[in-house]
Scaffold this active site. Structure first.
Site, short mmCIF file in Angstrom:
data_model
loop_
_atom_site.label_atom_id
_atom_site.label_comp_id
_atom_site.label_asym_id
_atom_site.label_seq_id
_atom_site.Cartn_x
_atom_site.Cartn_y
_atom_site.Cartn_z
N CYS A 133 21.87 9.71 -7.43
CA CYS A 133 21.63 11.16 -7.36
C CYS A 133 20.52 11.64 -8.29
O CYS A 133 20.07 12.78 -8.17
CB CYS A 133 22.92 11.92 -7.63
SG CYS A 133 24.20 11.62 -6.39
N HIS A 275 20.92 19.12 -9.84
CA HIS A 275 21.51 18.34 -8.76
C HIS A 275 22.82 18.98 -8.32
O HIS A 275 23.69 19.29 -9.15
CB HIS A 275 21.75 16.91 -9.24
CG HIS A 275 22.70 16.13 -8.38
ND1 HIS A 275 22.53 16.01 -7.02
CD2 HIS A 275 23.84 15.45 -8.69
CE1 HIS A 275 23.52 15.28 -6.52
NE2 HIS A 275 24.32 14.93 -7.52
N ASN A 305 26.93 17.86 -1.39
CA ASN A 305 26.19 16.98 -2.29
C ASN A 305 25.39 16.00 -1.44
O ASN A 305 25.96 15.08 -0.84
CB ASN A 305 27.17 16.24 -3.21
CG ASN A 305 26.48 15.33 -4.21
OD1 ASN A 305 25.35 14.89 -4.01
ND2 ASN A 305 27.17 15.01 -5.29
#
Length: 364
Positions: A133, A275, A305
């Site tokens: 990520c 993020h 996500n």
């Protein structure tokens, strides 16, 4: 780019801060994003998992997410986002392509060369970066390094993940969080201080905690063991509580170091793009930094996500809907498996996002 170690300070080290040499700097010149059209709602998940809409919203802040359907791979998402970023930059050619992904089309070869070929970019160097990520910030640093050292004048940086292809559909802890998408930016050679020039960029990792976020099977470690993978080891696994703690600590610390190196204080930040892990992590990092809700960019409610794609996808959507405007001082931060993390600063330039369709983003 030159790297200098950061002081340890309290808690774990945050990594290294990277700054471009004087006279030549990477400048953001285009932005694009793409999500697959199929939407999965909380109600869809409640129908097959032991959960509820309230539980999902409270724990993650997510209401809907976009997912790939059979026949769509990571490269398909990457091509669409890359095309939008190239259109935004008003130039269809670049000197290199860097793709951040955790879900490559194949273990071998890299996915980036196929993406570059489909974008009509000829024989330019193209390669993948793996930092889960935090992948976009790692890829951004890689592209910036190419420009700062004169290896390239224009670089297409893409982050794309089809995360639902590696998530256990029956695991309530991950199936409700992860989704699919891609985002991209074009970097060009410019000068430090102009709008869009990348400022401070901090990267760090801690491999001693690599087991917190992992796909146990499929790599050389498992195959070299001579043992067949156990049921479920082909899926993404995450130690939720420990990941939450490290994500908050590392993103906060990296952000503070990037701000200090840029000569900014948290109050100088106009927009904060973290993020999009889950709403609780975002709230905790923002609170520690002292950046209030009015300055936070967020799209997690509508896209979930999306792994490494979350930051560039958020930038694209925010620029398109006016949440992010030219002149805004922007702080980016991310955390992923590895463990890996990063943060960066820049002033948003005057640019028009690519014309592709996109879900709604918002300022929380």
């Amino acid at each position: 780019m030159n790297g200098a170690p950061l002081p340890a300070g309290p808690g774990p080290r945050t990594g290294r801060v990277f700054t471009a040499p004087a006279g030549r700097a990477p400048v953001l010149a285009g932005v694009g994003g793409h999500v697959p059209p199929t939407v999965v709602t909380n109600a869809d998940l409640v129908a097959r998992l032991d959960t509820s809409d309230d539980w999902i919203r409270t724990r993650t802040g997510i209401a809907t997410r976009h997912v790939v359907t059979p026949g769509t791979a990571t490269s398909d998402l990457a091509v669409e986002a890359g095309l939008q970023a190239l259109k935004s930059s008003h130039d269809s050619q670049v000197d290199a392509v860097v793709l951040a992904t955790t879900t490559p089309d194949h273990p071998c070869p890299a996915t980036a060369p196929a993406v570059a070929a489909r974008l009509g970019l000829g024989g330019v160097p193209a390669f993948d970066v793996a930092a889960v990520c935090a992948g976009f910030l790692y890829a951004l640093a890689t592209g910036a390094g190419h420009i700062a050292t004169g290896l390239a004048d224009r670089v297409l940086v893409i982050a794309a993940d089809a995360f639902t292809t590696i998530v256990d559909p029956d695991d309530r802890g991950t199936a409700v969080i992860f989704a699919d998408g891609a985002g991209a930016v074009v970097l060009r050679a410019g000068t430090a201080g102009e709008p869009g020039a990348l400022g401070s960029l901090v990267l760090g990792s801690d491999g001693e905690l690599s087991d917190l976020i992992t796909v146990p099977a499929g790599g050389s470690r498992q195959r070299a063991s001579g043992l067949a993978p156990r049921p479920g080891e082909e899926y993404f696994r995450m130690a939720g509580r420990a990941t939450y703690r490290h994500a908050v600590e590392r993103m906060t610390a990296a952000s503070l170091h990037a701000l200090a190196d840029a000569g900014w204080r948290p109050g100088d930040v106009d927009r904060f793009a973290a993020h999009q892990a889950n709403a609780r992590i975002l709230a905790a990092v923002s609170e520690r930094l002292g950046i209030g809700p009015a300055r936070q960019l967020s799209n997690i409610e509508h896209v979930g996500n999306t792994g490494g794609a979350s930051i560039p996808l958020l930038l694209d959507q925010s620029a398109a809907d006016g949440s992010l405007k030219a002149g805004d001082r922007l702080l980016l931060t991310a955390f992923g498996g590895g463990l890996s993390w990063g943060a960066a600063t820049l002033t948003w330039p005057e640019l028009q996002p690519g014309p592709g369709p996109r879900p709604t983003s918002r300022t929380t």
